[in-house]
Each structure stands twice: as C-alpha cells, then as structure tokens.
Design an enzyme around this catalytic site. Structure first.
Site, PDB file in Angstrom:
ATOM      1  N   ASP A 144       0.809  -1.228   0.000  1.00  0.00           N
ATOM      2  CA  ASP A 144       0.000   0.000   0.000  1.00  0.00           C
ATOM      3  C   ASP A 144       0.837   1.270   0.000  1.00  0.00           C
ATOM      4  OD1 ASP A 144      -2.386  -1.447  -0.026  1.00  0.00           O
ATOM      5  OD2 ASP A 144      -2.410  -1.619   2.153  1.00  0.00           O
ATOM      6  N   GLU A 145       2.058   1.206  -0.497  1.00  0.00           N
ATOM      7  CA  GLU A 145       2.921   2.383  -0.503  1.00  0.00           C
ATOM      8  C   GLU A 145       3.426   2.737  -1.895  1.00  0.00           C
ATOM      9  OE1 GLU A 145       6.002   2.269   2.395  1.00  0.00           O
ATOM     10  OE2 GLU A 145       4.685   1.700   4.045  1.00  0.00           O
TER      11      GLU A 145
END
Length: 285
Positions: A229-230
């Site tokens: 999620d980055e």
C-alpha cells in the site's frame, strides 16, 4: 484522420518541446492537446501530446509514425510511446467478495464511459462469477489451495499474459501480491484501498475509524509495488462525515469513494495520462 497520443519522459534539457513540435509540423501533424511538466527537483521532463494528420506528409500507419519519431526520442534518451487515441487498453480485474468496485468498472465499460476493454476477471472466491458473466466477461476462479500462494499468483499472471492485458486492476482484491508478481507487473497494476492507512490497518477499519470519531474518510488508488500500500499514488478523494454517521454510513460512503477514485485512476491510465516519476506520479488531467 485517427488521432494519436505521444507520451515521453526523459532527463530535462533545453529543446525537447521544440524538437517534438518541429517533428510533428514536418510530417503535417496537427497538435490537438499538449501538456508538459518539468520536475526541477528530479531533473525529469514529461510530455503528453494528442495529434492528428493535417496534410499529405502524415504517415497513415502508427508503425510509420513510431519509426519517424525514433531519432528524435533517441536524441533525448526518451522513454516514449505513440498510440492511436482510440486504442483501448486491455485490463484484467482481480476481486475477492466485495462487488462495489467491480460493478462500477463493468457498468462504466459496458455503457462506453470507460475507454478500456475488460478481458477477464480473476478471483479467489466464486462470489462474483454471476455478476461478471452477466456482462459477458470471462471469470477465472483462482483459489489459494493448501497455502500455495505462489502457484495461485502464477495462474493469475498466466491469465494476464494469455489475455494480452496491459493492466491488472485490484478492485478490492483482499490478498497481498507477492514480490515476484509485483515486480512482473511494475507500472501495470493499480490497487484501491481506503485512505485510513496507516492508522487503521487490518480488519474492520471503518468500525475502528467510527470508534475514533474520524471526520474525513476517503480512498487512494496507486500503483502496486513490493511495499504494501505504498506505491506511487495516482488519485485520492475524501468525503466529510460527522457524529451522526454510523459505521454502516461510513462503509457506504467509503465504497462510493473507492469506486469513483478507482474509475478515475483506470481512466487516466487508459488515456495514457499517468507517468511514473520515482515514488510519485505525474498525472495530466
């Protein structure tokens, strides 16, 4: 005449725009839209140009256009492409049990609002087979059997490869992609998730957000990388909530925002408006 989209990125230097516009003028190309951005910190330049033919010197085939532009791109060391504007990006969608993002993408595609070709849906559950097949899209049930995540991801990659898909869209696919698949799909995989992260990771984020009395909820669409999620962010949006909203209200509002944000990210990728810029993106609206 068919319009085309030229995209390029390269190290920034003087003369790039002049060379591109001069080349297009020399082949009777008429510029319909042009957007550019110079990242002074990174020293990178980004350009998106829509153009069409306006005279007898304009090549009829995209291959000829590419061959003619190659020396210009080579001079500046560009990463570039020339694509017919009406060429539809082929996408495979990965889902689990939540239907809101998948349903939204299928509806937009079926009504001609989303300029893509959805060529398959993969899922680790059977839940959304009926919805998918009702739209005439192949559904591939790929469960994780006996913990064999590598085998399941190999099967997923085979679907993407066999369908000649340009993009894999994780439409609330509730599994973390492994590093090999993430690397294989670098720059070709978009994920959507709520924007509470990193505050409310894991199960029931809306319940915990409600318990904390959050006032803004939203969604983030980003490219998938090996860092959970980055990846580089493509689009985000938020909605204001207050003390009157229940957990169910937050979930409903959150689903709407997720669907809208993901649809915008997919549209912009399909229209060749998104450029990777290190850990960030450049998005020409």
């Amino acid at each position: 005449m068919t319009a085309h989209v030229l995209t390029l990125s390269c190290a920034d230097r003087i003369g790039i725009v002049a060379a591109v516009s001069g080349h297009l003028a020399g082949i009777d190309g008429f510029i319909l839209d042009s957007q550019q951005y110079a990242d002074l910190d990174a020293g990178r330049f980004f350009l998106r140009v829509e153009f069409r033919g306006a005279g007898p010197a304009f090549p009829a085939a995209a291959d000829a256009l590419r061959a003619g532009f190659a020396p210009v791109a080579g001079r500046f060391g560009c990463d570039w492409s020339i694509t017919p504007r009406d060429a539809r990006m082929r996408i495979v969608i990965a889902v689990s049990k939540g239907s809101h993002c998948l349903n939204d993408l299928l509806h937009r595609w079926k009504t001609g609002d989303l300029p893509v070709e959805i060529v398959g849906v993969v899922s680790n559950h059977e839940t959304l087979r009926a919805l998918t097949e009702w739209h005439g899209v192949p559904f591939h049930h790929l469960p994780i059997v006996d913990g064999d995540r590598a085998g399941q991801e190999a099967a997923m990659m085979a679907v993407v490869r066999d369908a000649q898909a340009d993009l894999l869209v994780l439409a609330r696919y509730m599994q973390v992609l492994g590093p090999d698949l993430s690397a294989a799909l670098a720059g070709r995989c978009i994920n959507i998730h709520h924007s509470f992260l990193p505050s409310f990771k894991g199960a029931r984020p809306y319940a915990r957000a409600h318990d904390r009395g959050v006032k803004l909820i939203g969604a983030t669409a980003h490219y998938v990388t090996g860092d959970l999620d980055e990846g580089p962010i493509i689009e985000q949006a938020v909605e204001r909530v207050d003390h009157r909203d229940t957990e169910a209200d937050l979930i409903r509002i959150g689903r709407d925002v997720e669907a809208q944000v993901l649809a915008r990210a997919v549209r912009w990728a399909a229209e060749r408006r998104v450029f990777l810029n290190g850990h960030r993106t450049v998005v020409f609206r």
